[in-house]
Design an enzyme around this catalytic site. Sequence first.
Site, PDB file in Angstrom:
ATOM      1  N   ASP A 227       0.868  -1.169   0.000  1.00  0.00           N
ATOM      2  CA  ASP A 227       0.000   0.000   0.000  1.00  0.00           C
ATOM      3  C   ASP A 227       0.913   1.228   0.000  1.00  0.00           C
ATOM      4  O   ASP A 227       2.093   1.145   0.329  1.00  0.00           O
ATOM      5  CB  ASP A 227      -0.979   0.004   1.177  1.00  0.00           C
ATOM      6  CG  ASP A 227      -2.166   0.941   0.901  1.00  0.00           C
ATOM      7  OD1 ASP A 227      -2.053   1.810   0.009  1.00  0.00           O
ATOM      8  OD2 ASP A 227      -3.196   0.820   1.586  1.00  0.00           O
TER       9      ASP A 227
HETATM   10  C1  BGC Z   1      -4.935   3.436  -0.015  1.00  0.00           C
HETATM   11  C2  BGC Z   1      -5.023   2.492  -1.198  1.00  0.00           C
HETATM   12  C3  BGC Z   1      -4.769   3.256  -2.476  1.00  0.00           C
HETATM   13  C4  BGC Z   1      -3.418   3.931  -2.368  1.00  0.00           C
HETATM   14  C5  BGC Z   1      -3.060   4.733  -3.591  1.00  0.00           C
HETATM   15  C6  BGC Z   1      -3.660   4.245  -0.019  1.00  0.00           C
HETATM   16  O1  BGC Z   1      -3.676   5.239   0.961  1.00  0.00           O
HETATM   17  O2  BGC Z   1      -5.038   2.701   1.188  1.00  0.00           O
HETATM   18  O3  BGC Z   1      -6.283   1.882  -1.250  1.00  0.00           O
HETATM   19  O4  BGC Z   1      -4.819   2.400  -3.570  1.00  0.00           O
HETATM   20  O5  BGC Z   1      -3.433   4.827  -1.261  1.00  0.00           O
HETATM   21  O6  BGC Z   1      -3.842   5.872  -3.670  1.00  0.00           O
END
Ligand code: BGC
Length: 818
Positions: A227
């Site tokens: 993530d």
């Molecule tokens: C989120 C993800 C997301 C990623 C990119 C993170 O903060 O938890 O779901 O895909 O950011 O934006």
Amino acid sequence: MTSDLHQRVTRLSLEDKARLLTGRTGWVLHAATEIGLLPITVSDGPAGVRGTEATQDEHSAGLPSPTAVAAAWDTELMERVGRFFAAEARRKDVDVVLAPVLNLHRSPAGGRHFECFSEDPHLTAELGAAFVRAVQGEGVGACPKHFIGNETEHERTGYVSRIDERTLREVYLPPFEAVLDAGAWTIMAAYNGVDDGVETSTMTEHRRLLTDLLKGELGFDGVVFSDWAATRSTAPSADAGLDIVMPGPGGPWGRVLVDAVHAGEVDESVIDDKVVRLLRLAGRVGKLDRDTTTAVEGEGERVILREVGSRGHVLLRNEGDVLPLSDSVRTVALIGPNAVDAYTQGGGSAHVNAKYLVDPAEGLREVLPENVEVTLVRGGDPRRLLPVVTAEHLTEADLTLYDGDGEAIDLPEVPGGAFHINAREGTERAELVASLTLTEPGTHRVEVAAVGAHTIRVDGEIVSESDHRASVDDILESRHAHPEGPRVEIEVPEGAEPRTVGIGVDMEVGDFGGFGRGVIVQIRHAPPGPTVEEEIQEAVRAAETSDAAIVVVGTNNEVESEGYDRPTLDLPGSQDELVRRVCAANPNTAVVVNAGAPVLLPWLDEVPAVLWSWFGGQEYGHALADTLTGRAEPTGRLPWTLPRDHDDVPILDTHPVDGVHDYDEGVFVGHRAYDRDGIEPHRPFGFGLGYTDWRIDDAALSAPHTTAGPDGLVTEPPTITVTLTNTGRRPGHHVVQVYLEPPVDEDGLPRPPRSLAAFASVRAAPGETVTAHLDVPPRALAIWDPAEHARRTPEGAYHLAVGSSSRAIAHRLSFDVR
Ligand code: BGC
């Protein structure tokens, strides 16, 4: 093929290989053309394809949010949505879509509830697999997330979810297993940690879950992405099974990873395996050797998004057939904060820059006959923070960025009253000089907020000082979206000249880690206006003088977003009172709930009609008007349980205790807990009325008994044939639901009294009788036995309850496992 990929990897130096394993940017991976690897582009998210740094300002189709689609309980509809996603991805040059979200609604207060499908593992698994099959069937990768135990937002980067082996296997893992069976090419490792009873690690370092379980036992041959900004270590994460660190550039791998290999902390074969996985992904998405991606033909977006919107609408009550609106209605009072300002996407990374928004008033005016008059009234502002200042009031705004020596090095353009401006390396300080011109006589309220260390002055006086250093956590916990700031009241006397207010913000440029450096400021302002009580009175008057009233209540981006959970399930502001007073003023009132997650509706059984309309994306107003007028049927069923009261909610508090979320409710999630505790929900899981009536005539089972095989699963799982009749006057959809009622386990493992085992969406004309065939998957009957670390299906008498919700059972079938 795999040996060819290995062969290619041998042609790269260690440095080159390590470079490939961190994003080149926030959304684009590195290329290595010497081995045929072209750059792969990834993009959020589950409610539309936002695009990259280069394309995210270009518009995207804004879809109804995942809960809205899930509420149709229809895997074919989900496949159509998946294909539409693939077409959008290709249109925006995206190779991998960061969706679906497979975390469960363990608590209704979870901030990203609207992005996940359901509280139920089986429904989530079926819908997630349908989405992945459809997206990847068109050659675009899906990235199911967030693996695993990321059910809530509060302190999400730090908490540990303690999930025992059985609960993991029976509840939280099945959706991920289903998308692996559907062939998912990538998976995203979550921010949080997991204690699975053997290993406690943050998920990007969880060797047991990433390497042993995911890549080993479950045979995942794709890429594990971190993530965004979740990776905190070099060797431990690389060794644990994480493949790509996002976002880039920078982060804990790169050169440090090379050093770790030289130091013997990470074996080079571990790096090679990651590069092979990356090349395999490139081959799958058409980015190996040459670009073989092709445009995907999608369904017309206005049509599909509008249809999906109504398909997910859930009719919770409809006394006296208030809905659909009668043809005799000539005047409609459209009331409510969300009628004026509909919330059509949740906040956070799922948000896309939607092409347009059809709001409820526009939708209704278009769909209702021309001679019907629609009056729009807000009925009180439920928001905590003031609105962002309008260009009309913000008459000057100049921003200067300084380097460490105090030299002005940049004068970026200020795009409005709320901005996030990226700053290049070397910028240390920023100064904003702005003026507001207040014209209307009365009391103006002004708020100024900045993220990070700052001094804020209003008319030369310091109103806020902070030495809090901005960090990546300000982004991850979404403080950047709604920064708190002091409020000042400024009086403009009647007949006086416009008043100019000077605002000065002196701030440190924030270092947001993987999200870059920058400044985040909001100037908010409310001109003099009516009080909430005055607005409610106006709404009541509008309702009294109209043939029908529609009240649209709901949440907003202060309430439902990534980065934080909800402290309460109450509707914000005075919306409950607004509903009660409007309904008392006009008995022909329908209440529409515009929310992505459960809110308490204390008036639900007192008002004539209630429709749950979710976050409907850019076609929200059209879909809503279609449903309210009966052009379309609300075919949705609740994918979660609607509680009557805070006290009834099995898990309400989302604060970890000493950094730990103990999933000690075990397999009793959502409706299973209500059944165990004998609590009557306000509306049960699976509930939804529609505009026609149904009778489940009969249900029959394929065989009266079955036996378990050596893998602990039954060899011939039951199949059920259900006949049902549309007894109403309109064509419609019905969702047939089958719940398993297991025998008591002899070894004493507690089982949910009832758990969803199968479902089918059927359609029939008025008077028509149709047949649905439902397969109960063998795993639905089995227990994961922690003593054996394996599945087993207890012998005994099982029941399958066939009905229209988890509490409306029409037939009960029995069979034995011998
Ligand atoms: C989120 C993800 C997301 C990623 C990119 C993170 O903060 O938890 O779901 O895909 O950011 O934006």
